[in-house]
Design an enzyme around this catalytic site. Structure first.
Site, PDB file in Angstrom:
ATOM      1  CE  LYS A  22      -1.642   1.488   4.167  1.00  0.00           C
ATOM      2  NZ  LYS A  22      -1.301   2.888   4.518  1.00  0.00           N
ATOM      3  CG  ASN A  23       2.301   2.698   3.522  1.00  0.00           C
ATOM      4  OD1 ASN A  23       1.147   3.032   3.249  1.00  0.00           O
ATOM      5  ND2 ASN A  23       2.700   2.457   4.754  1.00  0.00           N
ATOM      6  CB  CYS A 116      -3.403  11.251  12.567  1.00  0.00           C
ATOM      7  SG  CYS A 116      -3.274   9.585  12.041  1.00  0.00           S
ATOM      8  NE  ARG A 121       0.851  10.073  10.229  1.00  0.00           N
ATOM      9  CZ  ARG A 121       0.372   9.251   9.301  1.00  0.00           C
ATOM     10  NH1 ARG A 121      -0.861   8.826   9.389  1.00  0.00           N
ATOM     11  NH2 ARG A 121       1.124   8.851   8.290  1.00  0.00           N
ATOM     12  CG  ASP A 307       3.337   1.420   9.614  1.00  0.00           C
ATOM     13  OD1 ASP A 307       2.968   2.248  10.466  1.00  0.00           O
ATOM     14  OD2 ASP A 307       3.567   1.719   8.430  1.00  0.00           O
ATOM     15  NE  ARG A 400      -7.357   4.465   5.858  1.00  0.00           N
ATOM     16  CZ  ARG A 400      -6.744   5.427   6.522  1.00  0.00           C
ATOM     17  NH1 ARG A 400      -7.162   5.766   7.706  1.00  0.00           N
ATOM     18  NH2 ARG A 400      -5.712   6.064   6.000  1.00  0.00           N
TER      19      ARG A 400
HETATM   20  C1  EPZ Z   1       4.565   6.797   6.476  1.00  0.00           C
HETATM   21  O1  EPZ Z   1       3.850   7.913   6.965  1.00  0.00           O
HETATM   22  C2  EPZ Z   1       3.579   5.656   6.378  1.00  0.00           C
HETATM   23  N1  EPZ Z   1       2.497   6.027   5.474  1.00  0.00           N
HETATM   24  C3  EPZ Z   1       3.033   5.301   7.751  1.00  0.00           C
HETATM   25  O2  EPZ Z   1       2.210   4.158   7.623  1.00  0.00           O
HETATM   26  C4  EPZ Z   1       4.201   4.962   8.674  1.00  0.00           C
HETATM   27  O3  EPZ Z   1       3.716   4.731   9.967  1.00  0.00           O
HETATM   28  C5  EPZ Z   1       5.210   6.104   8.685  1.00  0.00           C
HETATM   29  O4  EPZ Z   1       5.635   6.426   7.335  1.00  0.00           O
HETATM   30  C6  EPZ Z   1       6.459   5.805   9.494  1.00  0.00           C
HETATM   31  O5  EPZ Z   1       7.083   4.658   8.977  1.00  0.00           O
HETATM   32  C7  EPZ Z   1       2.671   5.938   4.159  1.00  0.00           C
HETATM   33  O6  EPZ Z   1       3.725   5.600   3.660  1.00  0.00           O
HETATM   34  C8  EPZ Z   1       1.493   6.218   3.314  1.00  0.00           C
HETATM   35  P1  EPZ Z   1       6.753  10.029   8.506  1.00  0.00           P
HETATM   36  P2  EPZ Z   1       4.520   9.353   6.961  1.00  0.00           P
HETATM   37  O7  EPZ Z   1       6.675  11.367   7.876  1.00  0.00           O
HETATM   38  O8  EPZ Z   1       5.461   9.473   5.826  1.00  0.00           O
HETATM   39  C9  EPZ Z   1       7.290  13.193  11.967  1.00  0.00           C
HETATM   40  C10 EPZ Z   1       0.281   2.834   7.917  1.00  0.00           C
HETATM   41  O9  EPZ Z   1      -0.249   2.295   8.917  1.00  0.00           O
HETATM   42  N2  EPZ Z   1       7.086  14.207  10.932  1.00  0.00           N
HETATM   43  O10 EPZ Z   1       7.885   9.151   8.102  1.00  0.00           O
HETATM   44  O11 EPZ Z   1       3.438  10.342   7.067  1.00  0.00           O
HETATM   45  C11 EPZ Z   1       6.048  12.334  12.196  1.00  0.00           C
HETATM   46  O12 EPZ Z   1       5.136  12.978  13.054  1.00  0.00           O
HETATM   47  C12 EPZ Z   1       0.822   4.249   7.973  1.00  0.00           C
HETATM   48  O13 EPZ Z   1       0.368   2.264   6.823  1.00  0.00           O
HETATM   49  C13 EPZ Z   1       7.333  15.536  11.246  1.00  0.00           C
HETATM   50  O14 EPZ Z   1       7.691  15.883  12.372  1.00  0.00           O
HETATM   51  O15 EPZ Z   1       5.367   9.296   8.293  1.00  0.00           O
HETATM   52  C14 EPZ Z   1       6.653  11.077  12.769  1.00  0.00           C
HETATM   53  O16 EPZ Z   1       6.945  11.280  14.126  1.00  0.00           O
HETATM   54  C15 EPZ Z   1       0.487   4.965   9.252  1.00  0.00           C
HETATM   55  N3  EPZ Z   1       7.132  16.474  10.271  1.00  0.00           N
HETATM   56  C16 EPZ Z   1       7.967  10.948  12.007  1.00  0.00           C
HETATM   57  O17 EPZ Z   1       8.236  12.266  11.495  1.00  0.00           O
HETATM   58  C17 EPZ Z   1       6.746  16.141   9.007  1.00  0.00           C
HETATM   59  O18 EPZ Z   1       6.603  17.037   8.175  1.00  0.00           O
HETATM   60  C18 EPZ Z   1       7.936   9.986  10.844  1.00  0.00           C
HETATM   61  O19 EPZ Z   1       6.769  10.201  10.068  1.00  0.00           O
HETATM   62  C19 EPZ Z   1       6.524  14.794   8.706  1.00  0.00           C
HETATM   63  C20 EPZ Z   1       6.704  13.856   9.685  1.00  0.00           C
END
Ligand code: EPZ
Length: 421
Positions: A22-23, A116, A121, A307, A400
């Site tokens: 999915k991702n 969320c 996020r 995840d 989802r």
């Molecule tokens: C991706 O989300 C995945 N989603 C998530 O999977 C997954 O949990 C996550 O990466 C971490 O591995 C998809 O790929 C569609 P991040 P993403 O930005 O990219 C912080 C699932 O269940 N952050 O890597 O949105 C954030 O809050 C989903 O399939 C900032 O601070 O996650 C987190 O603490 C849920 N500022 C960390 O970084 C930003 O601008 C990592 O989040 C962006 C993120």
């Protein structure tokens, strides 16, 4: 709304085939916005999040068709640059249309994604990255409005409080493919899904180097062409089935998998005593003896994936002794604990650390509620081993991200079915 009913306690046996990731699919679909040509994406799972992304593509003037796991994407002459609130607010991943839309259309209006259930996020890193490529950014009536005649390559540091960001890396990498000059992304994410996206972009004609490292370099090109791509297997679905075999004391063979994407998870489970044999695309998981307690800390790839944190907690609950989980990506991603507690599982939370007092006896079946995608999977796993009946409501979360989950589990001998609430 549908609910899942599970009658627990049968060891899972047999073979299961993993679906496409999915991702990977979501940013790859967004990347097709970078071309005027047709793209064909194969090995796409039939999932709620994928359908949402297809709706966004249609709202952006792209024709899409999906049949038997193959999506054909074709831009029309009605292309536009607004990703509407009604769709973006239902799926945070939709924010990854921002970079490609801006690079291709010179303007993007993308609704600000909302809060969320797994904790805050933010998207500050996405915005920082896009801005550093020379875009003018504004927030108007809940929309991020980005404009630039042509983006300019730059040196961008994308690390946040919790390390690299998967989708911010995707967004900036996609935008940079059509920028003038060279972009260097420091502290880039190197998750397998980012690598898959980079391979897709390279096939389209993008010039990207140092893929799968924390320092990705992109030399912008004038245009990209349409291509065909086969999406990688879903490592989180794979991990969930590995844990399913462990928790039910089963013996299953997992096909169409990439064990090399799950080194950390496989290592932890082997240390705990689970027998796991891997070959290129197959994983055999067999429960041979009682498992030992585990200790995991979630981290960006190649660390333990957040995840799979909730699913591991269900396994820890039936592993005698004290196990510990520390969540370093989403420190509030623990909503599943209260639902697992309802099943008689002893878990205490201390800040971003959960202490699981694993027991010999099985959890007791109960009525529980799914709160997010991976928490739902954890409840299914607990239900598979619980005594009596478990009823999980609000399973649209599960739909989802897990393709045909109950069908796959039934084929392994589980007693699980869907009912309309
Ligand atoms: C991706 O989300 C995945 N989603 C998530 O999977 C997954 O949990 C996550 O990466 C971490 O591995 C998809 O790929 C569609 P991040 P993403 O930005 O990219 C912080 C699932 O269940 N952050 O890597 O949105 C954030 O809050 C989903 O399939 C900032 O601070 O996650 C987190 O603490 C849920 N500022 C960390 O970084 C930003 O601008 C990592 O989040 C962006 C993120």
């Amino acid at each position: 709304m549908d609910k899942l009913i599970i009658e627990g306690a049968k060891p899972l046996k047999g073979t299961v085939t993993i679906s496409g990731a999915k991702n990977s699919c979501l940013p790859i679909l967004a990347a097709t916005l970078l071309t005027d040509d047709k793209c064909v994406i194969k090995n796409v799972p039939s999932l709620g999040d994928v359908f949402t992304m297809l709706k966004i593509m249609r709202a952006l003037g792209i024709d899409t068709a999906m049949k038997d796991g193959v999506i054909t994407v074709k831009p029309t002459t009605r292309r536009n640059f607004t990703a509407p609130y009604e769709l973006v607010s239902t799926m945070r991943a939709s924010v990854c249309v921002l970079g490609p839309l801006l690079a291709k259309m010179k303007r993007a209006e993308v609704s600000f994604p909302g809060g969320c259930v797994i904790g805050p996020r933010p998207i500050d890193l996405h915005l920082k990255g896009i801005k550093s490529l020379g875009a003018r950014l504004d927030v108007k009536e809940g929309y991020i409005v980005a404009e630039s005649k042509r983006l300019r390559g730059n040196h961008v540091y994308l690390g946040g409080h919790f390390g690299s960001s998967v989708l911010a890396t995707a967004n900036v990498m996609m935008a940079a493919t059509l920028a003038r000059g060279r972009t260097v992304i420091e502290n880039a994410a190197c998750e397998p899904e980012i690598v898959d996206l980079a391979h897709f972009l390279k096939k389209m004609g993008a010039k990207i180097e140092n893929i799968a490292t924390h320092r990705i370099e992109i030399e912008g090109v004038k245009s990209l062409k349409g291509v065909t791509h086969h999406v990688i297997p879903d490592r989180i679905e794979t991990g969930t089935f590995i844990i399913a075999s462990g928790i039910t004391r089963g013996d299953i063979t997992i096909k169409n998998a990439r064990p090399d994407h799950l080194n950390c998870v496989i290592d932890k489970l082997r240390e705990s005593g689970l027998s796991i044999d891997t070959s290129k695309n197959t994983i055999k998981v067999k429960y041979k003896k009682p498992l030992r307690p585990m200790d995991i800390t979630t981290l960006p790839y190649p660390g333990f994936p957040t995840d799979l944190q909730a699913q591991m907690m269900s396994l820890m609950a039936v592993t005698e002794g004290i196990s510990v989980v520390t969540e370093k990506i989403y420190p509030e991603r623990f909503i599943h604990i209260s639902e697992l507690n309802r099943m008689g599982v002893d878990i205490k939370l201390e800040g971003p650390t959960a202490i699981v007092k694993g027991m010999k006896k099985r959890p007791s079946g109960a009525r529980v509620m799914a709160s997010d995608l991976r928490a739902s999977a954890a409840l299914v796993l607990a239900g598979l081993v619980a005594k009596g009946k478990t009823e999980i409501s609000r399973i649209y979360h599960l739909d989802r991200g897990y393709e045909k989950i109950e069908k796959k589990l039934v084929s392994l001998g589980a007693k699980i079915w869907r009912e309309h609430e």
